[in-house]
Design a protein around this motif. Structure first.
Motif, short mmCIF file in Angstrom:
data_model
loop_
_atom_site.label_atom_id
_atom_site.label_comp_id
_atom_site.label_asym_id
_atom_site.label_seq_id
_atom_site.Cartn_x
_atom_site.Cartn_y
_atom_site.Cartn_z
N GLN A 188 28.28 37.96 38.64
CA GLN A 188 28.74 38.54 37.38
C GLN A 188 28.97 40.04 37.49
O GLN A 188 29.99 40.57 37.04
CB GLN A 188 27.74 38.23 36.27
N HIS A 191 32.04 40.79 39.48
CA HIS A 191 33.25 40.63 38.67
C HIS A 191 33.45 41.84 37.76
O HIS A 191 34.58 42.35 37.61
CB HIS A 191 33.17 39.36 37.82
N LEU A 192 32.36 42.30 37.16
CA LEU A 192 32.46 43.45 36.27
C LEU A 192 32.87 44.70 37.04
O LEU A 192 33.74 45.47 36.61
CB LEU A 192 31.14 43.68 35.54
N PHE A 195 36.50 44.40 37.89
CA PHE A 195 37.32 44.66 36.71
C PHE A 195 37.44 46.16 36.45
O PHE A 195 38.52 46.67 36.17
CB PHE A 195 36.72 43.95 35.49
N VAL A 209 44.45 41.57 28.86
CA VAL A 209 43.28 40.95 29.48
C VAL A 209 43.72 39.93 30.53
O VAL A 209 43.13 39.82 31.62
CB VAL A 209 42.40 40.27 28.41
N TYR A 212 44.20 41.11 34.19
CA TYR A 212 43.01 41.34 35.01
C TYR A 212 42.28 40.03 35.30
O TYR A 212 41.74 39.85 36.40
CB TYR A 212 42.10 42.35 34.32
N ALA A 213 42.25 39.14 34.34
CA ALA A 213 41.60 37.85 34.56
C ALA A 213 42.25 37.10 35.71
O ALA A 213 41.55 36.49 36.54
CB ALA A 213 41.65 37.01 33.27
N LEU A 216 41.08 38.43 38.96
CA LEU A 216 39.68 38.09 39.21
C LEU A 216 39.48 36.59 39.40
O LEU A 216 38.38 36.14 39.73
CB LEU A 216 38.82 38.57 38.03
N GLN A 222 36.50 33.99 29.98
CA GLN A 222 35.35 34.33 30.84
C GLN A 222 35.23 35.84 31.01
O GLN A 222 34.12 36.39 31.02
CB GLN A 222 35.52 33.65 32.20
N LEU A 223 36.36 36.52 31.17
CA LEU A 223 36.33 37.97 31.34
C LEU A 223 35.82 38.63 30.06
O LEU A 223 34.99 39.56 30.12
CB LEU A 223 37.71 38.50 31.70
N ASN A 224 36.28 38.18 28.92
CA ASN A 224 35.80 38.72 27.65
C ASN A 224 34.30 38.52 27.49
O ASN A 224 33.58 39.43 27.06
CB ASN A 224 36.54 38.07 26.48
N ALA A 235 36.96 42.73 26.40
CA ALA A 235 37.76 43.27 27.50
C ALA A 235 38.97 44.02 26.96
O ALA A 235 39.35 45.07 27.50
CB ALA A 235 38.20 42.14 28.43
#
Length: 296
Positions: A188, A191-192, A195, A209, A212-213, A216, A222-224, A235
């Motif tokens: 996690q 990923h952050l 991002f 968003v 970038y998702a 990734l 999931q990104l949010n 995000a």
């Protein structure tokens, strides 16, 4: 484009390099009987940890005001516009280093320090410390400063190790003071971190968003969820804030028109950029530009 706000490289800092460490400066200072001489908006090309023991005032960092009363830690990253206004002088330490400090070590920990202590998302660049925390930091910085003044075998490696320990201690202090989640090196956080890096590199070309998702290889939802968990923001809000920050910098630092600033950030429609800025800041770009000129 003529810069309105000066930018200082490391070799124009208030201290000097030791011969063995040309990409880092560690210095102590005591200006309790005078005011520190950079009380105007400026930027650095380097990272800075500024530890101040017994002063008070307000530190403006990227157009946000942070009142303080020492002891306190200031963390500033390259290109951040900041202005330190003190009611009186003080004494403490400065540790200044270029991006090479993080890049020379391929370990994940170094990048975590870079992206979680010094980044454009940070909400706590000014960290108050209690006396016990100050004493511990002072002991560590004294050791680093003593080594910095040496020119013995292994000095550079020891300086690097001391500074990383200091960064680790600051991260711990910040977490305790502001109730932040533990920074770890799991999927996690990776990923952050990724991002954050992508956004800093691509905010002028990617505003959604989804952009970038996809990179990734996760869904926008999931990104949010990830960003909300660790930054307490969506995000899309983080992307918007990054654009607004850079818009403010462009309008404050360079003699760009509002239309030109919008183009720099990837807004082809000047009217849309103006609406975006007004909705995000509560003032028009022209009003912001004027307010900065009046206070600069």
């Amino acid at each position: 484009m003529k810069s309105k706000i000066p930018t200082y490289p490391l070799n124009k800092s208030f201290s000097k390099f030791e011969e063995h460490s040309r990409n880092i400066i560690i210095a102590d200072f005591d200006d309790r009987f005078r005011i520190f001489d950079r009380q105007f908006p400026h930027r650095h090309t380097y990272y800075e940890i500024f530890l101040l023991q017994d002063s008070s005032g307000v530190h403006h960092i990227d157009f946000e005001a942070y009142p303080f009363s020492g002891p306190v830690i200031f963390l500033t990253a390259p290109e951040q516009v900041h202005q330190l206004i003190r009611k009186k002088g003080g004494h403490g330490f400065a540790i200044q280093f270029e991006d090479d400090f993080f890049n020379n070590d391929n370990g994940t920990d170094s990048r975590l320090y870079s992206y979680f202590l010094f980044d454009h998302f940070q909400t706590h660049p000014v960290i108050p410390v209690n006396e016990a925390e100050w004493d511990k930091l002072k002991t560590l910085v004294d050791l680093a400063l003593q080594e910095y003044k040496n020119n013995l075998s292994g000095t550079s490696s020891l300086i690097s190790a001391y500074v990383k320990i200091i960064l680790m201690e600051i991260l711990r202090i910040r977490k305790q003071h502001f109730q932040e989640q533990e920074i770890q090196t799991g999927t996690q956080h990776q990923h952050l971190l990724h991002f954050k890096r992508l956004l800093n590199e691509q905010y002028t070309t990617h505003h959604e968003v989804q952009d970038y998702a996809e990179q990734l290889r996760i869904t926008p939802r999931q990104l949010n969820s990830l960003v909300k968990q660790f930054l307490n923001k969506s995000a899309s809000q983080v992307i918007k804030e990054r654009l607004l920050l850079e818009a403010k910098r462009l309008l404050a630092v360079n003699s760009l028109s509002i239309k030109e600033a919008g183009y720099e950030l990837g807004f082809e429609d000047p009217a849309y950029f103006s609406r975006f800025f007004k909705q995000g800041t509560g003032m028009t770009a022209a009003e912001f530009k004027k307010s900065v000129q009046n206070t600069g």
